[in-house]
Design a protein around this motif. Structure first.
Motif, PDB file in Angstrom:
ATOM      1  N   CYS A  26      50.877  96.070  26.928  1.00  0.00           N
ATOM      2  CA  CYS A  26      52.014  96.705  26.936  1.00  0.00           C
ATOM      3  C   CYS A  26      51.792  98.092  27.030  1.00  0.00           C
ATOM      4  CB  CYS A  26      53.278  96.347  26.469  1.00  0.00           C
ATOM      5  SG  CYS A  26      54.657  97.395  26.643  1.00  0.00           S
ATOM      6  N   LYS A  68      57.159 100.316  30.251  1.00  0.00           N
ATOM      7  CA  LYS A  68      57.202  99.143  29.439  1.00  0.00           C
ATOM      8  C   LYS A  68      57.080  97.997  30.256  1.00  0.00           C
ATOM      9  CE  LYS A  68      61.598 101.058  27.240  1.00  0.00           C
ATOM     10  NZ  LYS A  68      62.992 100.544  27.148  1.00  0.00           N
ATOM     11  N   GLU A  81      57.922  94.588  30.195  1.00  0.00           N
ATOM     12  CA  GLU A  81      58.990  93.678  29.750  1.00  0.00           C
ATOM     13  C   GLU A  81      58.730  92.223  30.079  1.00  0.00           C
ATOM     14  OE1 GLU A  81      62.915  95.849  28.628  1.00  0.00           O
ATOM     15  OE2 GLU A  81      62.185  96.384  30.763  1.00  0.00           O
ATOM     16  N   CYS A 131      58.284  90.078  24.570  1.00  0.00           N
ATOM     17  CA  CYS A 131      59.117  91.413  23.975  1.00  0.00           C
ATOM     18  C   CYS A 131      59.985  90.821  22.784  1.00  0.00           C
ATOM     19  CB  CYS A 131      60.283  91.980  24.887  1.00  0.00           C
ATOM     20  SG  CYS A 131      59.236  92.901  26.185  1.00  0.00           S
ATOM     21  N   CYS A 167      57.954  91.333  19.727  1.00  0.00           N
ATOM     22  CA  CYS A 167      57.182  92.648  19.649  1.00  0.00           C
ATOM     23  C   CYS A 167      57.685  93.526  18.300  1.00  0.00           C
ATOM     24  CB  CYS A 167      57.496  93.603  20.797  1.00  0.00           C
ATOM     25  SG  CYS A 167      56.806  95.144  20.669  1.00  0.00           S
ATOM     26  N   ARG A 188      60.546  96.299  19.145  1.00  0.00           N
ATOM     27  CA  ARG A 188      61.529  95.742  20.027  1.00  0.00           C
ATOM     28  C   ARG A 188      62.626  96.618  19.814  1.00  0.00           C
ATOM     29  NH1 ARG A 188      60.608  91.558  17.050  1.00  0.00           N
ATOM     30  NH2 ARG A 188      62.411  90.902  15.592  1.00  0.00           N
ATOM     31  N   CYS A 241      62.137 100.144  21.159  1.00  0.00           N
ATOM     32  CA  CYS A 241      61.832 100.068  22.635  1.00  0.00           C
ATOM     33  C   CYS A 241      63.255  99.737  23.342  1.00  0.00           C
ATOM     34  CB  CYS A 241      60.919  99.049  22.916  1.00  0.00           C
ATOM     35  SG  CYS A 241      60.518  98.806  24.634  1.00  0.00           S
TER      36      CYS A 241
HETATM   37  S1  SF4 Z   1      59.393  95.340  23.255  1.00  0.00           S
HETATM   38 FE1  SF4 Z   1      57.419  95.808  22.773  1.00  0.00          FE
HETATM   39  S2  SF4 Z   1      56.289  94.649  24.400  1.00  0.00           S
HETATM   40 FE2  SF4 Z   1      58.384  94.764  25.209  1.00  0.00          FE
HETATM   41  S3  SF4 Z   1      58.477  96.480  26.644  1.00  0.00           S
HETATM   42 FE3  SF4 Z   1      58.909  97.245  24.472  1.00  0.00          FE
HETATM   43  S4  SF4 Z   1      57.090  98.079  23.672  1.00  0.00           S
HETATM   44 FE4  SF4 Z   1      56.424  96.653  25.474  1.00  0.00          FE
END
Ligand code: SF4
Length: 253
Positions: A19, A233, A235, A239, A242, A245, A248
């Motif tokens: 990612c 991202k 996704e 996730c 992650c 998360r 994000c």
């Molecule tokens: S939650 Fe983590 S793996 Fe998912 S898009 Fe966001 S940074 Fe990337």
């Protein structure tokens, strides 16, 4: 933009492929989220094996009980220094680590003839104007390369294929540094869900599985993407576990 480090490495490439956003949080924003107990255990196991093998090279091979005691002391010390997300209680994780170490000493260590341990190598990739860095767990006297992993289950064929890039990078940097001398490339995966039933899987990687032009194409793609500021991202189902998360989800783009 510039790369966040003076070099690119397999772990950076793998993280970017997983990612790009996660890569950005880790390497540009330098956010350090809590680590999982599995990562904690893997890091401590590697450090203990490194210590054991370096002592063996210098003719001072530590005894089993001394090594187990050292592992336990470091476990207690290290867990105070970082935030860890415990999936299982810390005491159970410690028992699992000690069981892995006993297994290593009994089943794997006697057949190892170490030459270099945790060998850091850096080579130039002039076409990409970047350095490529790798730290090789073990090089033996027969010039075989081994990378150790600790995990909960045997690697699947897909996981093995995903690992080719790591070995390709190790082979490339080693041969650029010392010449075409490598005899074997392998992963040694020690696995178990709990403290019993520990097994290990030896995965040999054939030279024919590795393609230098393909490796250079992957590195070029990742380096150009980072320099171009592509931190989108990715996704997907991963996730949900992650470590970034919450952060994000708050970001709209
Ligand atoms: S939650 Fe983590 S793996 Fe998912 S898009 Fe966001 S940074 Fe990337």
């Amino acid at each position: 933009m510039n790369l966040p480090k003076e070099y690119i490495s397999y772990s950076q490439i793998r993280l970017y492929q997983t990612c790009p956003k996660k890569y950005y949080y880790t390497y540009f924003q330098e956010i350090k989220p809590p680590i999982t107990d599995k990562i904690f255990l893997g890091t401590l196991f590697h450090s203990t094996v490194e210590y054991y093998l370096k002592e063996k090279i210098s003719g001072k091979e530590p005894g089993k009980e001394d090594l187990l005691k050292r592992f336990e002391e470091q476990f207690q010390e290290w867990q105070k220094k970082q935030e860890i997300t415990w999936d299982k209680p810390a005491s159970e994780t410690l028992k699992r680590g000690l069981a892995f170490l006993r297994y290593f000493l009994r089943e794997i260590a006697p057949e190892i003839n170490p030459l270099m341990v945790e060998k850091e190598l850096v080579v130039d990739l002039p076409d990409l104007d970047v350095k490529l860095k790798g730290i090789i767990d073990l090089v033996e006297t027969d010039f075989s390369i081994t990378d150790f992993k600790t995990t909960t289950a045997k690697w699947s064929k897909t996981r093995i294929r995903e690992s080719y890039l790591q070995m390709q990078i190790y082979r490339y940097i080693f041969e650029k540094s010392f010449g075409d001398v490598i005899t074997h490339l392998r992963f040694r995966i020690i696995y178990a869900k709990g403290i019993s039933g520990i097994k290990d899987q030896k995965v040999s990687i054939k030279a024919s599985d590795l393609e230098t032009p393909k490796m250079l194409d992957i590195i070029r793609y990742v380096v150009d993407s980072i320099r171009g500021g592509a931190f989108y991202k990715n996704e997907n189902y991963t996730c949900s576990y992650c470590e970034f998360r919450d952060l994000c989800r708050k970001e709209t783009k």
